[in-house]
Design a protein around this motif. Structure first.
Motif, PDB file in Angstrom:
ATOM      1  N   ASP A  90       2.953   5.377 -13.924  1.00 17.83           N
ATOM      2  CA  ASP A  90       2.142   6.408 -13.204  1.00 17.83           C
ATOM      3  C   ASP A  90       1.477   7.390 -13.814  1.00 17.83           C
ATOM      4  N   SER A 133      -1.653  11.454  -4.225  1.00 22.41           N
ATOM      5  CA  SER A 133      -0.962  10.186  -4.618  1.00 22.41           C
ATOM      6  C   SER A 133      -1.925   9.037  -4.395  1.00 22.41           C
ATOM      7  N   LYS A 134      -1.864   7.650  -4.924  1.00 18.90           N
ATOM      8  CA  LYS A 134      -2.659   6.728  -4.931  1.00 18.90           C
ATOM      9  C   LYS A 134      -2.659   6.374  -3.526  1.00 18.90           C
ATOM     10  N   GLU A 135      -1.750   6.266  -2.790  1.00 17.85           N
ATOM     11  CA  GLU A 135      -1.557   5.867  -1.363  1.00 17.85           C
ATOM     12  C   GLU A 135      -2.290   6.749  -0.429  1.00 17.85           C
ATOM     13  N   TYR A 138      -6.185   6.064  -1.329  1.00 19.72           N
ATOM     14  CA  TYR A 138      -6.386   4.651  -0.656  1.00 19.72           C
ATOM     15  C   TYR A 138      -6.788   5.246   0.896  1.00 19.72           C
ATOM     16  N   SER A 139      -6.031   5.875   1.559  1.00 21.49           N
ATOM     17  CA  SER A 139      -6.139   6.168   2.728  1.00 21.49           C
ATOM     18  C   SER A 139      -7.504   6.960   3.161  1.00 21.49           C
TER      19      SER A 139
END
Length: 175
Positions: A90, A133-135, A138-139
């Protein structure tokens, strides 16, 4: 002058660290002088849990390693005690976690770092730490893509309900 055996051992250590650092996504350099054993232990456990490696390495050794990696400007951060946090998985995690602990512990300060093969400043590390963060990204992307479609569907439904109301009223006045 150190013996040949000691020089060989040091070269092996540097080679192992170079191999370990080659796959790293980013590095954060910190001065952790003055942390208590309890604070340091808790921080290291959290870093391990998030797949971030953390080591205290001599500045001269770090200079040799980053020179072998071909990264210029990193040695400017190697003054005073230096600890290094990095991750092979990461890019943002080392910056995010070290910023979190620098805010939590007054004795911990960020010196700078390396991102994509280039030395970066303390301000750059802090900016990197503020990236979601990546999540979350994405959302946010999904919401951005779905939002216009949702608004269109709501508009069509409102038009359909309005036209139903008009036709029901028109039928009532005809009778």
């Amino acid at each position: 002058m150190p013996s040949e055996k000691i020089l060989h051992a040091k070269k092996d250590i540097v080679a192992a660290l170079v191999a370990d650092f080659k796959n790293a996504q980013s590095f954060v350099f910190v001065d952790a002088r003055g942390l208590t054993v309890l604070q340091d232990t808790a921080m290291r456990a959290d870093l391990r849990k998030n797949n971030v490696k953390y080591q205290v390495i001599k500045n001269t050794t770090l200079s040799i390693i980053f020179k072998e990696l071909g990264i210029e400007g990193a040695a400017d951060h190697f003054k005073g005690p230096t600890a290094i946090a990095f991750s092979t998985e990461d890019m943002i995690a080392p910056a995010k976690l070290m910023k979190q602990y620098a805010d939590k512990f007054d004795k911990l300060s960020i010196k700078g770092g390396v991102l994509e093969g280039k030395a970066i400043s303390t301000a750059d590390v802090e900016a990197l730490a503020s990236v979601p963060s990546k999540e979350v990204l994405y959302s946010q992307l999904v919401y951005t893509l779905i939002s216009p479609i949702t608004k269109l569907a709501m508009a069509i439904k409102a038009i359909a309900e309005k036209s139903e109301g008009v036709s029901v009223t028109a039928e009532a006045t005809v009778e």
